[in-house]
Design a protein around this motif. Structure first.
Motif, PDB file in Angstrom:
ATOM      1  N   LYS A   1       5.666  21.195  50.880  1.00 30.98           N
ATOM      2  CA  LYS A   1       5.836  19.732  50.824  1.00 30.98           C
ATOM      3  C   LYS A   1       7.043  19.334  49.976  1.00 30.98           C
ATOM      4  O   LYS A   1       7.886  18.555  50.413  1.00 30.98           O
ATOM      5  CB  LYS A   1       4.552  19.066  50.279  1.00 30.98           C
ATOM      6  CG  LYS A   1       3.292  19.419  51.057  1.00 30.98           C
ATOM      7  CD  LYS A   1       2.074  18.697  50.518  1.00 30.98           C
ATOM      8  CE  LYS A   1       1.692  19.030  49.084  1.00 30.98           C
ATOM      9  NZ  LYS A   1       1.279  20.449  48.880  1.00 30.98           N
ATOM     10  N   SER A   2       7.107  19.870  48.753  1.00 31.63           N
ATOM     11  CA  SER A   2       8.227  19.499  47.866  1.00 31.63           C
ATOM     12  C   SER A   2       9.544  20.008  48.434  1.00 31.63           C
ATOM     13  O   SER A   2      10.565  19.303  48.400  1.00 31.63           O
ATOM     14  CB  SER A   2       8.016  20.067  46.456  1.00 31.63           C
ATOM     15  OG  SER A   2       6.901  19.469  45.842  1.00 31.63           O
ATOM     16  N   THR A   3       9.535  21.209  48.980  1.00 30.70           N
ATOM     17  CA  THR A   3      10.745  21.775  49.583  1.00 30.70           C
ATOM     18  C   THR A   3      11.256  20.868  50.701  1.00 30.70           C
ATOM     19  O   THR A   3      12.450  20.558  50.777  1.00 30.70           O
ATOM     20  CB  THR A   3      10.452  23.193  50.140  1.00 30.70           C
ATOM     21  OG1 THR A   3       9.953  24.002  49.072  1.00 30.70           O
ATOM     22  CG2 THR A   3      11.693  23.826  50.721  1.00 30.70           C
TER      23      THR A   3
ATOM     24  N   PHE B   1      10.352  11.912  41.448  1.00 29.71           N
ATOM     25  CA  PHE B   1      10.051  13.332  41.272  1.00 29.71           C
ATOM     26  C   PHE B   1       8.626  13.536  40.787  1.00 29.71           C
ATOM     27  O   PHE B   1       8.055  12.690  40.112  1.00 29.71           O
ATOM     28  CB  PHE B   1      11.017  13.959  40.255  1.00 29.71           C
ATOM     29  CG  PHE B   1      12.430  14.027  40.740  1.00 29.71           C
ATOM     30  CD1 PHE B   1      12.877  15.112  41.453  1.00 29.71           C
ATOM     31  CD2 PHE B   1      13.305  12.984  40.491  1.00 29.71           C
ATOM     32  CE1 PHE B   1      14.184  15.173  41.915  1.00 29.71           C
ATOM     33  CE2 PHE B   1      14.611  13.022  40.945  1.00 29.71           C
ATOM     34  CZ  PHE B   1      15.054  14.127  41.664  1.00 29.71           C
ATOM     35  N   GLN B   2       8.101  14.713  41.117  1.00 32.39           N
ATOM     36  CA  GLN B   2       6.748  15.060  40.682  1.00 32.39           C
ATOM     37  C   GLN B   2       6.678  15.049  39.149  1.00 32.39           C
ATOM     38  O   GLN B   2       5.682  14.633  38.574  1.00 32.39           O
ATOM     39  CB  GLN B   2       6.414  16.449  41.223  1.00 32.39           C
ATOM     40  CG  GLN B   2       4.952  16.795  41.165  1.00 32.39           C
ATOM     41  CD  GLN B   2       4.619  17.996  42.046  1.00 32.39           C
ATOM     42  OE1 GLN B   2       5.506  18.588  42.692  1.00 32.39           O
ATOM     43  NE2 GLN B   2       3.371  18.364  42.078  1.00 32.39           N
ATOM     44  N   PHE B   3       7.745  15.502  38.496  1.00 31.42           N
ATOM     45  CA  PHE B   3       7.732  15.549  37.028  1.00 31.42           C
ATOM     46  C   PHE B   3       8.757  14.583  36.426  1.00 31.42           C
ATOM     47  O   PHE B   3       9.500  14.925  35.517  1.00 31.42           O
ATOM     48  CB  PHE B   3       7.927  16.994  36.543  1.00 31.42           C
ATOM     49  CG  PHE B   3       6.864  17.906  37.086  1.00 31.42           C
ATOM     50  CD1 PHE B   3       5.546  17.806  36.649  1.00 31.42           C
ATOM     51  CD2 PHE B   3       7.148  18.824  38.086  1.00 31.42           C
ATOM     52  CE1 PHE B   3       4.550  18.617  37.171  1.00 31.42           C
ATOM     53  CE2 PHE B   3       6.152  19.653  38.609  1.00 31.42           C
ATOM     54  CZ  PHE B   3       4.851  19.548  38.156  1.00 31.42           C
TER      55      PHE B   3
ATOM     56  N   ALA C   1       9.005  10.184  47.629  1.00 30.39           N
ATOM     57  CA  ALA C   1       8.192  10.238  46.417  1.00 30.39           C
ATOM     58  C   ALA C   1       7.283  11.461  46.475  1.00 30.39           C
ATOM     59  O   ALA C   1       6.501  11.630  47.404  1.00 30.39           O
ATOM     60  CB  ALA C   1       7.365   8.964  46.293  1.00 30.39           C
ATOM     61  N   ASP C   2       7.439  12.326  45.456  1.00 31.20           N
ATOM     62  CA  ASP C   2       6.651  13.563  45.406  1.00 31.20           C
ATOM     63  C   ASP C   2       5.475  13.349  44.462  1.00 31.20           C
ATOM     64  O   ASP C   2       5.664  13.277  43.246  1.00 31.20           O
ATOM     65  CB  ASP C   2       7.544  14.715  44.930  1.00 31.20           C
ATOM     66  CG  ASP C   2       6.922  16.079  45.240  1.00 31.20           C
ATOM     67  OD1 ASP C   2       5.741  16.122  45.647  1.00 31.20           O
ATOM     68  OD2 ASP C   2       7.628  17.083  45.076  1.00 31.20           O
ATOM     69  N   GLU C   3       4.279  13.224  45.007  1.00 30.49           N
ATOM     70  CA  GLU C   3       3.068  12.977  44.220  1.00 30.49           C
ATOM     71  C   GLU C   3       3.228  11.778  43.282  1.00 30.49           C
ATOM     72  O   GLU C   3       2.997  11.897  42.072  1.00 30.49           O
ATOM     73  CB  GLU C   3       2.719  14.217  43.370  1.00 30.49           C
ATOM     74  CG  GLU C   3       2.493  15.478  44.170  1.00 30.49           C
ATOM     75  CD  GLU C   3       1.071  15.588  44.698  1.00 30.49           C
ATOM     76  OE1 GLU C   3       0.268  14.664  44.447  1.00 30.49           O
ATOM     77  OE2 GLU C   3       0.782  16.587  45.372  1.00 30.49           O
TER      78      GLU C   3
HETATM   79 MG    MG Z   1       4.981  20.172  45.420  1.00 31.89          MG
END
Ligand code: MG
Ligand code: ADP
Length: 251
Positions: A59-61, A104-106, A178-180
């Motif tokens: 997913k993130s990739t 970003f996720q983080f 948007a990642d998570e």
């Molecule tokens: Mg991910």
């Protein structure tokens, strides 16, 4: 949109993001991992898409490659008709600045800047002056008005995430990835953030692609894509959180 409405507005069927046969391999030889193993998708303008799937499914990739933050091993990506996988780094940076927002996720906030300075950074980078009304309204919507002068280290994960979402929306980019985005938020803040993304689509015709673990969040999307081992295993509309949950449990 109903089928009839769709027929009456054929000109709105504009493809904002397209990818063809995307592959991304990490590492070499026996240790190689095919994070994406041939993904082809189209995203029309003005839709909210949720991407779900188990951890490690790519997913993130996929999001990073669609946003030009990573390059595929093979395959192509077009944003608003421009093949970004054929652009050099400088042209790609410019296109990203003008058209894309990324959560970003983080978080990826700049540690030495305050919440408000982080929020307006994309505007400053574009060489423009922040619209103070817009900044106030975004701070208000993400509930950060009274913490605008705090640095990221003085904020909780949820608060940092809300700043990063406001930052992704501040220039009203055509496309938001948007990642998570709700991964670190309680359910009330998660709903607020989802509301922001939903409004970006419904009121401003932006195109939003978000990765989420949460079937309830995904059920508010116009479309749900399920990734599994780097391939798309489902792509379609959903009516309810239960339906998303069932799709997530099929794998
Ligand atoms: Mg991910
Ligand atoms: P997801 O976001 O769905 O959890 P990712 O896209 O982060 O999945 O990862 C997909 C696969 O690619 C995983 O097996 C992961 O370990 C691998 N991977 C992701 N990024 C890298 C990297 N930079 N180097 C090596 N392997 C990676």
């Amino acid at each position: 949109m109903t089928e009839l409405e769709q027929q009456q507005r054929p000109d709105t069927a504009h493809v904002m993001i397209r990818c063809a046969d995307l592959r991304r391999r990490f590492g070499e030889g026996a240790a190689a991992v095919d994070a994406l193993a041939g993904v082809s998708l189209e995203f029309p303008r003005g839709e909210l898409t949720a991407i779900v799937g188990p951890s490690g499914s790519g997913k993130s990739t996929l999001l990073h490659i669609l946003a030009g933050l990573d390059r595929p091993t093979d395959g192509s990506v077009w944003i608003d008709g421009v093949e970004i996988t054929a652009l050099d780094d400088r042209a790609l940076t410019n296109l990203r600045r003008d058209k894309l927002g990324f959560v970003f996720q983080f978080f990826n906030l700049v540690p030495v800047l305050t919440a408000e300075e982080n929020l307006v950074l994309p505007v400053k980078i574009a060489g423009e002056r922040p619209d103070s009304e817009r900044v106030e309204s975004l701070l208000e919507t993400v509930g950060m008005t009274d913490r605008r002068t705090h640095r990221p280290s003085e904020l909780s994960g949820g608060q940092q995430q809300r700043v990063s979402i406001a930052r992704a929306l501040v220039t009203r980019p055509a496309v938001v990835f948007a990642d998570e985005p709700t991964g670190n938020l309680d359910s009330k803040s998660g709903s607020d953030v989802l509301g922001l993304l939903r409004r970006a689509v419904d009121e401003f015709d932006q195109t939003v692609v978000m990765v989420t673990h949460d079937p309830r969040i995904a059920s508010y999307a116009d479309r749900v894509i399920v990734l599994s081992d780097g391939v798309v295993t489902h792509d379609g509309r959903v009516q309810s959180a239960d339906e998303v949950l069932a799709l997530m449990q099929v794998e």
